[in-house]
Design an enzyme around this catalytic site. Structure first.
Site, PDB file in Angstrom:
ATOM      1  N   ARG A  25      65.697 -35.039 -26.757  1.00  0.00           N
ATOM      2  CA  ARG A  25      65.713 -36.491 -26.948  1.00  0.00           C
ATOM      3  C   ARG A  25      67.134 -37.053 -27.025  1.00  0.00           C
ATOM      4  NH1 ARG A  25      60.680 -37.470 -30.884  1.00  0.00           N
ATOM      5  NH2 ARG A  25      59.062 -37.432 -29.315  1.00  0.00           N
ATOM      6  N   ARG A  29      66.935 -42.986 -28.696  1.00  0.00           N
ATOM      7  CA  ARG A  29      66.940 -44.096 -29.661  1.00  0.00           C
ATOM      8  C   ARG A  29      68.039 -44.056 -30.715  1.00  0.00           C
ATOM      9  NH1 ARG A  29      61.425 -41.443 -31.922  1.00  0.00           N
ATOM     10  NH2 ARG A  29      62.364 -39.420 -32.295  1.00  0.00           N
ATOM     11  N   ARG A  38      66.339 -51.081 -24.713  1.00  0.00           N
ATOM     12  CA  ARG A  38      64.983 -51.158 -25.284  1.00  0.00           C
ATOM     13  C   ARG A  38      64.629 -52.605 -25.663  1.00  0.00           C
ATOM     14  NH1 ARG A  38      64.001 -47.669 -30.574  1.00  0.00           N
ATOM     15  NH2 ARG A  38      65.226 -49.371 -31.426  1.00  0.00           N
ATOM     16  N   ASP A  74      58.737 -39.419 -19.775  1.00  0.00           N
ATOM     17  CA  ASP A  74      57.801 -39.152 -20.864  1.00  0.00           C
ATOM     18  C   ASP A  74      56.739 -38.181 -20.388  1.00  0.00           C
ATOM     19  OD1 ASP A  74      55.224 -40.011 -22.687  1.00  0.00           O
ATOM     20  OD2 ASP A  74      57.119 -40.294 -23.722  1.00  0.00           O
ATOM     21  N   TYR A 151      46.473 -35.548 -26.500  1.00  0.00           N
ATOM     22  CA  TYR A 151      46.498 -37.014 -26.434  1.00  0.00           C
ATOM     23  C   TYR A 151      45.289 -37.550 -25.662  1.00  0.00           C
ATOM     24  CZ  TYR A 151      51.254 -37.055 -28.283  1.00  0.00           C
ATOM     25  OH  TYR A 151      52.351 -36.917 -29.089  1.00  0.00           O
TER      26      TYR A 151
END
Length: 341
Positions: A25, A29, A38, A74, A151
């Site tokens: 990652r 972020r 973002r 992703d 998921y």
């Protein structure tokens, strides 16, 4: 030729002066530059716009300077391509409004034409390769079939994935049919990424640790291993199973070039379980990046000493957290670059 090929040399089991380093990652972020994008674009717009995805991929290369880039994307673009509708809710995470709960649902999923449904990922690779200009290698990735399955069946993130596990045990034929479809799609997807120039691929088994060792073999590892077997002649494959220390010895017998380790498994145990030869990657606790910088550097050097500088890639034990100061992330990278054997 790639100018900094340390990461590839570690995957080739070559002797190095210091191990390579990157962070899961790392394109994300914790970086103010990422947060600025973002504010303007929603998550899947960033994933599906090659100009944005490639820019996000190279941000950490400029700012914290790791030894490898990982494509910004992703794992859920794969189920999207298979015809499973995926949304991303801010503060909640992925949502699948119509989760898979029956064989009929499984039959309605498809193995897609990769260039048709995921061509934007390939465009992002092409643009990223151009921006990187052979400075460092580029890693492509996919979620493990089991993690995608979690998921798709649960419908959202979960602490236990009881519905996903329950589907495996109550509807095993349907569960295996879906796992196989995800596997077949993932193989096609990763092979296409390799054609477009990624230098290695990583399979993220984020939810493998939810399964017992026996169930892991049946519902996760056998499908990951199909992917490893299919890709091993084309590229280097890294397998990272969070909470899956119990499977390390089986993983080490596969054609994987490296195995990721999370922070719950000590370097000594990881070397013992894998027979001491395969390249290992990990395993700094991401929360530890909140420690004072001198502590981070000291702990990184101790970690390298424990793993050994060869057959080793320095990384975190999971993705970097959003609240990590940039200078702490940089200190983690710098500590590896400053390492003296």
């Amino acid at each position: 030729m790639i100018k900094n090929d340390l990461f590839l040399r570690a995957l080739n089991n070559e002797t190095v002066d210091r191990p390579p380093v990157w962070m899961m990652r790392q394109a994300g972020r914790y970086l103010p530059e990422f947060r600025a994008l973002r504010e303007k674009y929603d998550f899947f717009t960033r994933c599906k716009t090659p100009e944005l995805a490639s820019e996000i991929t190279v941000q950490p290369i400029r700012i914290v300077k790791p030894d490898a880039a990982i494509l910004f994307s992703d794992i859920l673009v794969v189920p999207q391509a298979m015809g499973i509708h995926v949304e991303l809710e801010d503060g909640i995470g992925p949502l699948i409004p119509n989760p898979i709960r029956s064989m009929k649902d499984v039959e309605q999923t498809r193995i897609p034409d990769i260039n048709e449904s995921l061509g934007y990922v390939m465009d992002a690779i092409d643009m990223t390769k151009e921006k990187l200009n052979n400075e460092v290698p580029l890693i492509g990735f996919a979620g493990s079939p089991w993690t995608i399955f979690c998921y798709a069946v649960e419908g959202k993130g979960s602490k236990s994935f009881d519905k996903a596990k329950g589907f495996c045990f109550s509807e095993p034929v349907a569960a295996h049919a879906l796992l196989q479809k995800i596997t077949d799609t993932t193989i096609l997807y990763l092979k296409e990424k390799v054609k477009h120039g990624v230098n290695a691929v990583q399979i993220f088994d984020s939810w493998g640790g939810m399964l017992s060792p026996t169930d892991y073999q049946e519902f996760s590892w056998q499908y990951i291993n199909q992917i490893v077997e299919a890709l091993a002649n084309d590229t280097k494959v890294i397998v990272f199973g969070k909470g899956c220390w119990f499977a390390l010895s089986d993983m080490a017998k596969s054609k994987a070039s490296a195995l990721g380790v999370d922070w719950t498994c000590s370097p000594k145990n990881a070397r013992y379980l894998t027979g001491g030869k395969i390249t290992l990657q990990g395993n700094f606790d991401p929360s530890r990046l909140l420690s004072p910088i001198p502590t981070i550097k000291k702990m990184v050097h101790e970690m390298i000493d424990e793993f050994g500088k060869d057959n080793y890639i320095v990384n975190l034990g999971h993705g970097i957290l959003p609240n990590i100061p940039v200078d702490h992330a940089k200190a983690f990278i710098d500590a590896v670059k400053e390492y003296k054997n």
